[in-house]
Scaffold this motif. Structure first.
Motif, PDB file in Angstrom:
ATOM      1  N   HIS A 254      66.773  27.183  26.433  1.00  0.00           N
ATOM      2  CA  HIS A 254      65.842  25.798  26.508  1.00  0.00           C
ATOM      3  C   HIS A 254      64.660  26.121  25.702  1.00  0.00           C
ATOM      4  O   HIS A 254      64.274  27.297  25.483  1.00  0.00           O
ATOM      5  N   ILE A 255      64.241  24.853  25.282  1.00  0.00           N
ATOM      6  CA  ILE A 255      62.443  25.344  24.633  1.00  0.00           C
ATOM      7  C   ILE A 255      61.721  24.174  25.074  1.00  0.00           C
ATOM      8  O   ILE A 255      62.130  23.088  24.952  1.00  0.00           O
ATOM      9  N   GLY A 256      60.575  24.820  25.516  1.00  0.00           N
ATOM     10  CA  GLY A 256      59.379  23.917  25.796  1.00  0.00           C
ATOM     11  C   GLY A 256      58.666  23.668  24.641  1.00  0.00           C
ATOM     12  O   GLY A 256      57.985  24.709  24.085  1.00  0.00           O
TER      13      GLY A 256
ATOM     14  N   TRP B 220      53.402  21.646  12.385  1.00  0.00           N
ATOM     15  CA  TRP B 220      52.463  21.400  13.193  1.00  0.00           C
ATOM     16  C   TRP B 220      51.719  22.709  13.877  1.00  0.00           C
ATOM     17  O   TRP B 220      52.060  23.510  14.699  1.00  0.00           O
ATOM     18  N   PRO B 221      50.877  23.187  12.978  1.00  0.00           N
ATOM     19  CA  PRO B 221      50.167  24.453  13.049  1.00  0.00           C
ATOM     20  C   PRO B 221      49.771  24.796  14.683  1.00  0.00           C
ATOM     21  O   PRO B 221      49.607  25.887  15.012  1.00  0.00           O
ATOM     22  N   GLN B 222      49.321  23.716  15.329  1.00  0.00           N
ATOM     23  CA  GLN B 222      49.014  24.046  16.792  1.00  0.00           C
ATOM     24  C   GLN B 222      49.867  24.118  17.922  1.00  0.00           C
ATOM     25  O   GLN B 222      49.785  23.977  19.006  1.00  0.00           O
ATOM     26  N   VAL B 223      51.144  23.961  17.445  1.00  0.00           N
ATOM     27  CA  VAL B 223      52.223  23.753  18.307  1.00  0.00           C
ATOM     28  C   VAL B 223      52.522  24.814  19.369  1.00  0.00           C
ATOM     29  O   VAL B 223      52.187  26.141  18.913  1.00  0.00           O
ATOM     30  N   VAL B 224      52.869  24.845  20.533  1.00  0.00           N
ATOM     31  CA  VAL B 224      52.966  25.720  21.313  1.00  0.00           C
ATOM     32  C   VAL B 224      54.579  25.634  21.662  1.00  0.00           C
ATOM     33  O   VAL B 224      55.119  24.406  21.985  1.00  0.00           O
ATOM     34  N   SER B 225      55.556  26.641  21.190  1.00  0.00           N
ATOM     35  CA  SER B 225      56.782  26.535  21.627  1.00  0.00           C
ATOM     36  C   SER B 225      57.307  27.713  22.470  1.00  0.00           C
ATOM     37  O   SER B 225      57.311  29.008  22.138  1.00  0.00           O
ATOM     38  N   LEU B 226      57.781  27.263  23.562  1.00  0.00           N
ATOM     39  CA  LEU B 226      58.131  28.332  24.557  1.00  0.00           C
ATOM     40  C   LEU B 226      59.694  28.633  24.592  1.00  0.00           C
ATOM     41  O   LEU B 226      60.519  27.424  25.155  1.00  0.00           O
ATOM     42  N   PHE B 227      60.163  29.747  24.522  1.00  0.00           N
ATOM     43  CA  PHE B 227      62.021  29.799  24.829  1.00  0.00           C
ATOM     44  C   PHE B 227      62.199  30.539  25.870  1.00  0.00           C
ATOM     45  O   PHE B 227      61.676  31.567  26.361  1.00  0.00           O
ATOM     46  N   PHE B 228      63.202  30.126  26.537  1.00  0.00           N
ATOM     47  CA  PHE B 228      64.004  30.733  27.555  1.00  0.00           C
ATOM     48  C   PHE B 228      65.227  30.080  27.854  1.00  0.00           C
ATOM     49  O   PHE B 228      65.581  29.119  27.321  1.00  0.00           O
ATOM     50  N   GLY B 229      66.224  30.712  28.772  1.00  0.00           N
ATOM     51  CA  GLY B 229      67.124  30.072  29.150  1.00  0.00           C
ATOM     52  C   GLY B 229      68.562  30.932  29.737  1.00  0.00           C
ATOM     53  O   GLY B 229      68.083  32.005  29.746  1.00  0.00           O
TER      54      GLY B 229
END
Lengths: 464, 464
Positions: free
Chosen positions: B388-390, B371-380
């Motif tokens: 965690h990933i949003g 999904w080239p338009q994906v936004v994936s945000l990593f934190f935890g």
């Protein structure tokens, strides 16, 4: 008939695994059926010394099929008879399943085979800048698998918890030979039932532990140690609360009752009492910290010590000024001198911390009323509610031990305590399991045993 | 036929327990079948709201006899669907089994009924000078029983462990109504199988937790908080090692990847980025300590911060100089702003700490390639290996979630991680349990389930 059957079993085992792995009972050295400090148990039908988890699995599969019992065995230092054969079993020694597989510095874990001697692991992780969360007097001979199977304790539990708390991952062989493995390295992992906790502390009755992933902590090469006198038990508890709040790096809070301190400091070669005897309670406190913070840590302990003296929580104290002095303080606490007492019986019980002072009084009184000449010495890892008692009754023959057990455990049970804090049940405490567990709990334990070992071949006669 | 049977069951329940305890399904409010932030589940056959463990036992005994399924329920904040009925069950809400029974200051324990809201317990123990070992965002509505049943985590685990590690004693009702109780207060207690660990984290599938004894810690009212920039993931890990060795009172080590930090600090009302965005990693460190040591603790953090900057582990940092500033740092880490992203999917996974940097890269790459338009945000909670990933894919309809799950969990599984760090399996992650557990482990779990709940009436369709 019996012996022909036994010969057949032995032949089947040797056929399956060879004579390098299987030793006939007649040739088995006594150390494989003798607990530390005890008379030999029963000679086993055979000794199995597998070299891998697959060989453990093959032994279990065969024994399961033909219905032969198996006694998993570590370093034989468990003190409860849990690894001693009772007769007719195969002893499964893990001593050749030994070695450290990996130290993962980033995850701060060590992956180790069950037969590895504790001290070997301690040395290896220290070389990598870490330490384990537990230490035991038997470190030179006990094995990791045995430590886990008995959920060993030790004197660092106030800081790091007991052995159970050190285990992130586990591999085990079940009664039917199935290998279950979860060599997890993560503190958080909520994927279904955490079965490892069922095997930890089950004393080899639910499975054979073959590998484990243990937590590592940054090495704390520098320790500050002090010995304090507390005027009464209430002050001991108040001091414990202070230590918990003020000293985040405290790793030991050990308490000695007056008689114990007097006896040990008078009877330990090379030790002179660092504080006068005849005081009510002696508390050994140790803080251990990473080296770069050593000065702060020692200064902090010293400054709090001053405050406790001023507040009257502590009436006298000595701060070890050298490693040697610290070791001398520990030598008293370890109290090996009491082993010389005639007919010594050692107890390892736990109670809610607030009740231990009263427990000691009631227990001593109950013993004296039955055996007026009794010597009973109380000491223990008080910060984790664990008290040990050395009971010596000169006129009591060996078969009288059970009567003493009943007196001690009656008081433990009446006060909501545990008849085994650290050492487990094995065979020694089996008659008393019901003193600390309800019928519903015992039924649940039997349900679990039947589910995991329906043929009852794993360490029969132990625990339940 | 079906509905007549259901009417009979309802009548039997009401006859046994009365209409105060049993509410017919038709009258049940949606909150009893709706998980936090989710669409309603299935309306249950009935709702049971017992006021005591005996009433829990009576409900279970009846349901066991007539073969009706039961869904134990706490505050419904579990996020995995574990407490949401699937259809035809009795919902067993613990909300009326509520209240604190005892705070034992000497033992440092609180004995609490399962339906007590976490925040209620926190306030009560604080008034006695203590705190619990865990805290959760859902504190105002989640219940102790649910916390234990899901083995909740939170952001203090590096200091005190997860919820499992807080439990000394447990009482529960088994599938057949048997009450098992061990309200133990001792850190050390090795008397047979430690069955409580089987129930903790089993998400209501093995028993209904009714009471617990939890550890207490001295209150640490004073916290020092800082936010650092680490230039690369290797530095994050090195910093973590330093924190572990140098700061025994560190209780949080939280990491935010660049995109997460940038998004949240730009989109959280009232928050201005305390450090420039576009750096690689942002680490939030918190040390909390007893008040009398607050100055030392803050000074120590500040002095180490200086050393880390000098060593290049950290390239920039800000130390909160007020409670408000600290709260602002936490507001960024909590990242509520990401909830606004379209079609947000939240992941809660864990991996060995050393691998998480690479995991984030591989995971993001796998998502982008699909999904080239994906936004994936990593934190935890990086200190406890929890990330965690949003994930937000604007063009992805709701039924596309499973495809995203597969991509994320494929990477987790390939790297030896866990598909559920904190939240459990419930129904949401059930298809993926096998990504983190072997067939032998799953079989063992099924054996345990069958042994404790042979009729399969406890929370069917969850976990396994």
């Amino acid at each position: 008939m019996e012996s022909r059957n036994q010969a057949n079993i032995l032949a089947a085992l040797i056929k399956e695994l060879g004579t390098d792995i299987v030793t006939p009972g007649i040739d088995v050295a006594p150390r494989y059926f003798t607990g530390y400090g005890e008379a030999p148990g029963s000679r086993p039908l055979a000794l199995g010394r597998p070299r891998s988890v697959d060989e453990v699995s093959r032994i279990m599969r065969l024994c399961h099929r033909i219905g032969v019992s198996v006694v998993p065995q570590g370093g034989m230092t468990g003190l409860a008879g849990g690894a001693v054969p009772l007769g007719g079993e195969i002893v499964l020694s893990m001593e050749r399943c030994s070695g450290i597989e990996e130290i993962d510095a980033a995850a701060s874990t060590v992956t180790v085979k069950a037969g590895t001697v504790l001290e070997t692991v301690q040395e290896a992780v220290r070389a990598a800048g870490f330490e384990l969360g537990y230490d035991l007097g038997a470190r030179g001979s006990c094995q990791i698998g045995g430590n886990l199977a008995t959920n060993a304790g030790g004197s660092r539990a106030i800081r790091f918890g007991v052995v159970r708390d050190q285990v992130l991952g586990l591999e085990a062989v079940l009664a039917d030979g199935t290998i279950v493995s979860s060599l997890n390295k993560m503190l958080k992992n909520n994927t279904g039932y955490d079965w490892k906790h069922l095997l930890i502390g089950s004393e080899g009755t639910l499975g054979v532990i073959t590998r484990a992933v243990l937590k590592l902590y940054p090495e704390r090469p520098s320790a500050s140690t002090c010995l304090c006198v507390a005027p009464d038990y209430q002050s001991v508890v108040a001091l414990w609360q202070q230590v918990r709040a003020q000293l985040p790096d405290a790793s030991s809070f050990e308490v000695m009752w007056s008689d114990f301190y007097r006896y040990v400091s008078a009877n330990t070669p090379g030790v002179r009492a660092p504080l006068p005897a005849q005081q009510a309670f002696y508390v050994l406190i140790e803080c251990a910290t990473a080296v770069h913070d050593a000065t702060t840590s020692a200064a902090r302990l010293e400054s709090y010590l001053g405050a406790w003296l001023e507040a009257g929580l502590v009436s006298d104290a000595v701060l070890a000024s050298s490693l040697q002095q610290a070791q001398e303080l520990w030598l008293i606490r370890e109290g090996l001198a009491i082993d010389e007492l005639p007919n010594l019986i050692n107890y390892d019980v736990s109670l809610p911390i607030g009740l231990i002072g009263e427990f000691a009084e009631r227990c001593e009184k109950a013993l004296i009323s039955r055996w007026p000449q009794v010597v009973s010495l109380f000491f223990g890892h008080l910060g984790d509610s664990n008290v040990h008692i050395g009971v010596s009754i000169a006129e009591l023959p060996g078969e009288g031990v059970h009567a003493v057990d009943v007196v001690v455990y009656d008081v433990v049970s009446a006060m909501g305590g545990s008849v085994s804090a650290e050492h487990g049940i094995g065979t020694h405490k089996k008659p008393f399991l019901g003193y600390s567990r309800s019928p519903a709990e015992l039924a649940l334990m039997r349900t679990l045993k039947a589910a995991l070992d329906p043929k009852g071949i794993l360490n029969p006669g132990k625990v339940l």
